[in-house]
Design a protein around this motif. Structure first.
Motif, PDB file in Angstrom:
ATOM      1  N   CYS A 176       0.830  -1.209   0.000  1.00  0.00           N
ATOM      2  CA  CYS A 176       0.000   0.000   0.000  1.00  0.00           C
ATOM      3  C   CYS A 176       0.866   1.262   0.000  1.00  0.00           C
ATOM      4  O   CYS A 176       1.697   1.453   0.895  1.00  0.00           O
ATOM      5  CB  CYS A 176      -0.923   0.006   1.210  1.00  0.00           C
ATOM      6  N   GLU A 177       0.646   2.105  -1.006  1.00  0.00           N
ATOM      7  CA  GLU A 177       1.315   3.396  -1.081  1.00  0.00           C
ATOM      8  C   GLU A 177       0.341   4.410  -0.492  1.00  0.00           C
ATOM      9  O   GLU A 177      -0.267   5.218  -1.187  1.00  0.00           O
ATOM     10  CB  GLU A 177       1.655   3.708  -2.539  1.00  0.00           C
ATOM     11  N   GLY A 180       0.491   8.331  -0.821  1.00  0.00           N
ATOM     12  CA  GLY A 180       0.444   8.810  -2.206  1.00  0.00           C
ATOM     13  C   GLY A 180       1.596   9.699  -2.609  1.00  0.00           C
ATOM     14  O   GLY A 180       1.469  10.495  -3.541  1.00  0.00           O
ATOM     15  N   CYS A 182       4.897   8.660  -3.413  1.00  0.00           N
ATOM     16  CA  CYS A 182       5.997   8.030  -4.162  1.00  0.00           C
ATOM     17  C   CYS A 182       5.880   8.296  -5.663  1.00  0.00           C
ATOM     18  O   CYS A 182       4.800   8.555  -6.188  1.00  0.00           O
ATOM     19  CB  CYS A 182       6.006   6.519  -3.929  1.00  0.00           C
ATOM     20  N   VAL A 187       8.385   3.082  -6.766  1.00  0.00           N
ATOM     21  CA  VAL A 187       7.447   1.961  -6.641  1.00  0.00           C
ATOM     22  C   VAL A 187       7.972   0.749  -7.402  1.00  0.00           C
ATOM     23  O   VAL A 187       7.908  -0.388  -6.917  1.00  0.00           O
ATOM     24  CB  VAL A 187       6.038   2.369  -7.131  1.00  0.00           C
ATOM     25  N   ILE A 205      -0.811  -4.364  -5.396  1.00  0.00           N
ATOM     26  CA  ILE A 205      -0.461  -2.947  -5.261  1.00  0.00           C
ATOM     27  C   ILE A 205      -1.723  -2.129  -4.992  1.00  0.00           C
ATOM     28  O   ILE A 205      -2.777  -2.387  -5.581  1.00  0.00           O
ATOM     29  CB  ILE A 205       0.276  -2.424  -6.524  1.00  0.00           C
ATOM     30  N   THR A 207      -2.514   2.033  -4.481  1.00  0.00           N
ATOM     31  CA  THR A 207      -1.898   3.360  -4.478  1.00  0.00           C
ATOM     32  C   THR A 207      -2.938   4.467  -4.334  1.00  0.00           C
ATOM     33  O   THR A 207      -4.108   4.304  -4.689  1.00  0.00           O
ATOM     34  CB  THR A 207      -1.101   3.604  -5.770  1.00  0.00           C
ATOM     35  N   ALA A 214      -0.965   7.834  -9.079  1.00  0.00           N
ATOM     36  CA  ALA A 214      -1.547   6.560  -8.639  1.00  0.00           C
ATOM     37  C   ALA A 214      -1.624   5.534  -9.764  1.00  0.00           C
ATOM     38  O   ALA A 214      -1.275   4.364  -9.574  1.00  0.00           O
ATOM     39  CB  ALA A 214      -2.932   6.797  -8.037  1.00  0.00           C
ATOM     40  N   ASN A 217       1.960   4.608 -10.799  1.00  0.00           N
ATOM     41  CA  ASN A 217       2.579   3.763  -9.768  1.00  0.00           C
ATOM     42  C   ASN A 217       2.040   2.336  -9.813  1.00  0.00           C
ATOM     43  O   ASN A 217       2.783   1.372  -9.620  1.00  0.00           O
ATOM     44  CB  ASN A 217       2.344   4.373  -8.385  1.00  0.00           C
ATOM     45  N   SER A 218       0.736   2.195 -10.054  1.00  0.00           N
ATOM     46  CA  SER A 218       0.141   0.858 -10.140  1.00  0.00           C
ATOM     47  C   SER A 218       0.720   0.084 -11.317  1.00  0.00           C
ATOM     48  O   SER A 218       1.056  -1.105 -11.209  1.00  0.00           O
ATOM     49  CB  SER A 218      -1.380   0.967 -10.283  1.00  0.00           C
TER      50      SER A 218
END
Length: 523
Positions: A176-177, A180, A182, A187, A205, A207, A214, A217-218
């Motif tokens: 879990c990011e 938010g 990163c 990631v 993942i 995010t 988001a 990053n995913s």
């Protein structure tokens, strides 16, 4: 093509968005749409939080889902409580869901300052919670909260938490990011390390969009080896939102070549996006990639000229793949495909001339502020009326609504309705908690003698949206009414400068649709 599972958390994380609140019926309707879309998991809610969440799990268990598994969300046991006595853990078990998603701390700062227990105790409570739920026969997904911040601060401990959950039997570890903050390269590198360190364990993942990364990053996490992606429809969620599944899913499918949803299911993506916007009472974001109304809208003459020769000149995918349509704004060419797709969805077949009539009517009504995505009942009636296949069940002669207030400040709403039903006049008065409730009661009072099946029908939700807010007090409003009977739920829509008249249009359609539906079943 490798398989990537899609986990939807619209009904839990999405509902944490400011201004969003789903009723029980809203959650059930959205869950059914998500199942039709074909997502692998639907997170139903925080099982221990309130009675509405509890009722959701009871009601959803009565609905046969074709594609999705319902997950109950909760936290690991409290540090000062045995796992078998923990409220959150027991709420998950009592929910009846076959899968559990439990969130555990991975950032040592949170363990020290929020949980205020030893780091070893945190490892124990994570392992205990996973192990206990696995022993009870549940599939368990471990949400490693603040994993990326925790890893950057203390990589050894963050990985230790993951190992504790994995060794206890977790079916998937979801990184879990949470804050938010990163960037995609961070990631990617961290997820790659986790996938190597915990080879053989499914990595997911989750995010958030606080840095507007988001979705990126995913996708970076999937490129690094993650095989489950969590997110929400339209990216709704707390603060600036969650990862938007409406962008992630087509990117995984068409850009990265992963096996996610079938092409048939993906063609429902735009429809699902609009449906969730409507149920959440949020104006659709027209600029959303893939599913926004403007995603494939072309205005510049240079673009339109090129598109007529080759659609790939200004479109990165074919819009129909995600259920959207191409629009030429300058020439005002509309999407016949949109109307035909709706007709196919409703099992209707028409000749080209009738299709044009329907298209013209839909264009006219949409210009007036109508929106049919959450109003299938009104759309069915529109088609029947244009095809000449439906006779109105009753005719309105007039209605009158009055609102009075006594010296104590108590309000009284009274509706007077005069109808003609098969040549008979009905003139009734009813009181209600508000003008719409009073009107609904009066209408039923008028009609139930002729149509006793209306006793099985109930109005379950009512939403109002201003269509053209710049017009101030002269603005039009759109009213969406949701109704249900013993076997189905449907929506109807009305638009007017007068909220009471808009409500009447939607309410009348809800009654007409019920009678149309019942008549079709008899045949």
């Amino acid at each position: 093509m490798s398989r990537v599972k899609i986990y939807d958390t619209t009904l839990r994380d999405g509902m944490q968005a400011e201004g969003v609140s789903f009723s029980l019926q809203d959650k059930l309707l959205i869950a059914k749409r998500l199942d039709q879309l074909g997502v692998d998991y639907i997170e139903g809610g925080y099982a221990a939080s309130n009675q509405k969440e509890k009722a959701f799990f009871e009601k959803i268990s009565e609905i046969k889902l074709e594609n999705s598994k319902i997950c109950a969300f909760g936290s690991t046991r409290r540090a000062d409580v045995k796992v078998e006595d923990d409220v959150s853990i027991n709420a998950i078990l009592s929910s009846g869901a076959s899968a559990a998603t439990i969130v555990g701390k991975c950032w040592d700062m949170h363990v020290d300052q929020v949980l205020r227990c030893s780091r070893q105790a945190n490892l124990d409570l994570c392992a205990d919670s996973v192990r206990y739920l696995k022993e009870k026969g549940l599939e368990v997904l471990f949400d490693a909260e603040h994993f990326f911040d925790g890893y950057k601060n203390n990589p050894e401990y963050a990985l230790e938490v993951l190992r504790a959950a994995a060794e206890a039997g977790a079916d998937a570890l979801v990184l879990c990011e949470t804050n938010g903050g990163c960037l995609p390269e961070e990631v990617y590198e961290i997820t790659k390390t986790v996938c190597y360190d915990l080879a053989g364990t499914e990595i997911g993942i989750h995010t958030h969009n606080d840095s507007d990364c988001a979705v990126a990053n995913s996708l970076a996490a999937v490129r690094a080896g993650a095989r489950e992606v969590q997110g929400t429809i339209n990216g709704i969620g707390e603060r600036t939102g969650n990862a938007n599944l409406c962008s992630i899913i087509p990117n995984l499918k068409f850009k990265m070549g992963h096996d996610v949803l079938s092409e048939e299911k993906l063609s429902k993506l735009t429809e699902t996006s609009l449906f969730v916007f409507e149920i959440a009472n949020i104006s659709p974001v027209t600029s959303l990639p893939f599913v926004g109304e403007s995603a494939f809208a072309h205005k510049a003459g240079l673009h339109v000229n090129a598109l007529r020769k080759n659609k790939a000149t200004y479109e990165h995918i074919t819009p129909e793949l995600v259920g959207n349509s191409r629009r030429f704004l300058v020439s005002e060419l509309s999407g016949m495909s949109n109307v035909l797709a709706k007709l196919e969805k409703h099992g209707q077949s028409v000749d080209r001339e009738t299709a044009k009539k329907i298209l013209n009517k839909v264009q006219t009504l949409e210009n007036e502020g109508y929106q049919f995505e959450a109003a299938d009942g009104s759309f069915d009636l529109l088609i029947k009326r244009i095809k000449g296949e439906y006779t109105e069940a009753f005719e309105l002669e007039r209605f009158h609504i009055s609102v009075s207030r006594d010296s104590h400040g108590d309000e009284l709403c009274e509706a007077t309705i005069k109808l003609s039903v098969g040549g008979d006049d009905e003139h009734v008065v009813s009181e209600g908690d508000g003008p719409v409730n009073a009107m609904d009661k009066a209408l039923r009072k008028s009609l139930e003698r002729f149509y006793p099946q209306l006793k099985d029908m109930h109005l379950i939700d009512y939403k109002v949206r201003v269509v053209n807010a710049k017009a101030a007090t002269a603005a039009k409003v759109r009213v969406i009414i949701e109704s249900r009977d013993l076997d189905s739920v449907w929506g109807t829509v009305g638009v007017s400068e007068n909220v009471v008249n808009a409500s009447w249009i939607a309410l009348k359609d809800s009654i007409e649709y019920k009678l149309l539906k019942d008549n079709a079943l008899k045949k």
